[in-house]
Design an enzyme around this catalytic site. Structure first.
Site: not given
Ligand code: GTP
Ligand code: SPV
Ligand code: MN
Length: 590
Positions: A76, A204-205, A213, A255, A259, A405, A498, A501
């Site tokens: 994005r 892109y997405g 979004k 992001s 999640k 983070r 992971y 949690n």
């Molecule tokens: P968007 O789709 O961008 O909104 O992201 P999201 O919030 O859904 O994040 P997602 O679950 O895809 O995780 C993003 C990255 O963080 C991945 O590489 C995961 O492997 C890592 N990750 C997720 N949960 C954990 C956790 O509990 N601990 C650690 N160390 N890394 C994690």
């Molecule tokens: C994010 O960036 O929070 C995503 C991917 O979930 S996108 O749909 O590209 O925004």
């Molecule tokens: Mn997102």
């Protein structure tokens, strides 16, 4: 002029708008999507013929495809994203702003003739369940077959949307062209007052799938404030305890901060009998229900998730749902026609084709998959999908989690004292940036409710809306901060994350029922290690102890930064949040 297939609707508002946009963009052909299975097959064939998609090995990944976006176009682009309200004040200090008439004029110059030689796909869609009074209809006009196919996977698309719309003028008008993909002529623009989105120059997405979004968060947040509900960047999960109690949790993480992973969590063996099922992984709409609780629903019908880090160990449900009928974007390709990314199961193959199409050798310093490479799959592919995902009234939420983070300062879990304090913690939350947006990675930025890129109006007023919602919810959910990413001095994560949690999730649910213990600190309630179920946890007890610590010196600095953040947001920040900041600061004397 374009050859237009007869529009499959008599909605003159829609037909006239499509004609007007086609006259500007000058596609060779206008194609109205019906969303059928047969059409999906036809569009796939077009995408394969043009090279927009590559088929993966049919035995290894049945009906799955690969897409590579331009190397300058892989995340994005927040710096090119605008909220074009009549006044700058309405967009607020956290959004880029240009006056609507000026922006429309600038964009018309780029859209003029941008679809020459291409097809304009008319993509009608519904965000939300077709039979829900809260669903929103949008129509995206796009010259990207990848976008049309992706929306078919991730939203309710086609005839159902035209039926729901009927003869109404109330639909989001989304115009998208990849044009020449020139980053200097790339814009993602929202016109909340017109219920319109114009996006150009990116495939892109989040820049190009205007239903996601752009509509379901930026435009929806604007409606949500006017209509008294919440549009949030959140996952939604269902937790069933061994005793059969069913509870729901929504969580807002920025992001690429976890999640999708939390939404699909598989509990560790010590939690036998627990079951986590997914309702959503990115967007949640919440309203006050008749019984006075907050009800949440996922307006999407699919996932657009981060590939790197996904493995059988970290997210087995995701690995299962990606076995078939998936589209992969910017991952690496194996020599035998399958996909690969950093963190997937097993050792890296000797040779791969990287996300830019270049040969890659094991040991190479550059990642083979782009850190923001993604998968697209339907909700129904998830083996742990909650059946309540189709309940039009949504599900009642017991707890709201927020977390980014943070390598320091923020403990593994922190329960707020009350709603106002919870809104303060979420509204001043910081997170280190990730590859999901262009720009530097690892920079601490404030991200209220994990929604800073996605609120379509002034941030101070958004925080005020959260406070007003709290006052109107008779039985509000509890608000917590979590942090899976705190690090030790050696740079290693203190908490294994992971599936583990689950231990935090159980504590959260028990706190909501007044069961689990906690320690009062000046900034909120934290679990002591003895308050968490730590049976069979493969982690150093000293690391767990360090993960839950509230360090007064760190928090004094944090409060200073939070105070600066409220200053930056300016005069619309609610007084209650300023007072909350001052109270916390006074409670933590040097
Ligand atoms: P968007 O789709 O961008 O909104 O992201 P999201 O919030 O859904 O994040 P997602 O679950 O895809 O995780 C993003 C990255 O963080 C991945 O590489 C995961 O492997 C890592 N990750 C997720 N949960 C954990 C956790 O509990 N601990 C650690 N160390 N890394 C994690
Ligand atoms: C994010 O960036 O929070 C995503 C991917 O979930 S996108 O749909 O590209 O925004
Ligand atoms: Mn997102």
């Amino acid at each position: 002029m374009a050859t237009t297939i007869a529009a499959p609707t008599t909605n003159r508002h829609l037909v006239e708008w499509v004609d007007e946009m086609a006259r500007m963009c000058k596609p060779d052909r206008v194609y109205w999507c019906d969303g059928s299975e047969a059409e999906y097959g036809r569009l796939l064939n077009e995408a394969l013929a043009s090279g927009a998609l590559v088929a993966l090995d049919e035995r290894k990944r049945p009906r799955s495809y690969y897409h590579r976006s331009d190397p300058t176009d892989v995340a994005r682009s927040e710096e090119l994203t605008f909220v074009c309200t009549p006044t700058k004040e309405e967009a607020g200090p956290t959004n880029n702003w240009v006056e609507p008439a000026e922006m429309y004029a600038r964009l018309r110059g780029i859209f003029e003739g941008s679809m020459r030689g291409r097809t304009l796909y008319v993509v009608p869609y519904i965000m939300g369940l077709p039979d829900s009074p809260f669903a929103k209809v949008g129509v995206e006009l796009t010259d990207s077959v990848y976008v049309a196919l992706s929306i078919r996977v991730m939203a309710r698309m086609g005839t159902a949307a035209l039926e729901r719309l009927g003869s109404s003028d109330e639909f989001n008008r989304g115009l998208h062209s990849i044009a020449d993909r020139d980053p200097k002529r790339r814009y993602i623009c929202h016109f909340p007052q017109d219920n319109a989105i114009w996006s150009v120059g990116s495939g892109y997405g989040g820049n190009a799938l205007l239903n996601k979004k752009c509509l379901a968060l930026r435009i929806a947040s604007w409606y949500a404030r006017n209509e008294g509900w919440l549009a949030e960047h959140m996952l939604l999960l269902e937790a069933t305890s061994p005793a059969g109690e069913v509870r729901y949790v929504a969580a807002g993480f920025p992001s690429a901060c976890g999640k999708t992973n939390l939404a699909m969590l598989v509990p560790p063996p010590a939690f036998a009998g627990w079951r986590i099922r997914t309702l959503g992984d990115d967007i949640v709409w919440m309203r006050i229900g008749e019984d006075g609780r907050l009800y949440a629903m996922n307006p999407e019908a699919g996932f657009f998730g981060v590939a790197p880090g996904t493995s059988t160990a970290t997210n087995p449900n995701a690995m299962k749902m990606l076995e078939h009928d998936a589209i992969f974007t910017n991952v690496a390709l194996t020599e035998d026609g399958d996909v690969w990314w950093e963190g997937i199961d097993g050792p890296a193959p000797d040779r791969l084709t990287d996300w830019q199409g270049r040969p890659w050798r094991r040991g190479s310093k550059e990642p083979a998959a782009h850190p923001n490479s993604r998968f697209t799959v339907a909700l129904s592919n998830n083996p742990a999908l909650s059946p309540n995902v189709n309940d039009p009234k949504g599900v009642p939420v017991s707890a709201l989690l927020f977390g980014g983070r943070r390598s320091t300062t923020v403990p593994l879990a922190l329960e707020s004292f009350n709603w106002t304090h919870g809104v303060y913690l979420a509204g001043t939350m910081g997170s280190e940036t990730t590859a999901a947006k262009t720009g530097a990675v690892g920079v601490l930025r404030r991200d209220p409710m994990a929604n800073i890129p996605f609120v379509g109006y002034d941030m101070g007023r958004y925080l005020g809306h959260w406070l007003e919602m709290g006052a109107r919810i008779p039985h509000p959910p509890r608000i917590f901060l979590v942090n899976w990413f705190r690090k030790a001095g050696d740079g290693k994560y203190l908490w294994p994350g992971y599936g583990e949690n689950m231990r935090v999730l159980e504590w959260v649910l028990e706190r909501c029922e007044g069961k689990a213990g906690a320690k009062e600190t000046p900034v909120g309630w934290t679990p002591r290690p003895s308050d968490l179920e730590l049976r069979d946890l493969a982690a150093d007890p000293a690391a767990v102890e360090a993960s839950v610590r509230v360090d007064r010196a760190e928090w004094r600095e944090e409060l200073r930064l939070q105070g600066r953040w409220l200053d930056e947001l300016g005069p619309t920040v609610p007084r209650a949040l300023r007072l909350q900041h001052d109270l916390l600061e006074a409670s933590l004397p040097a």
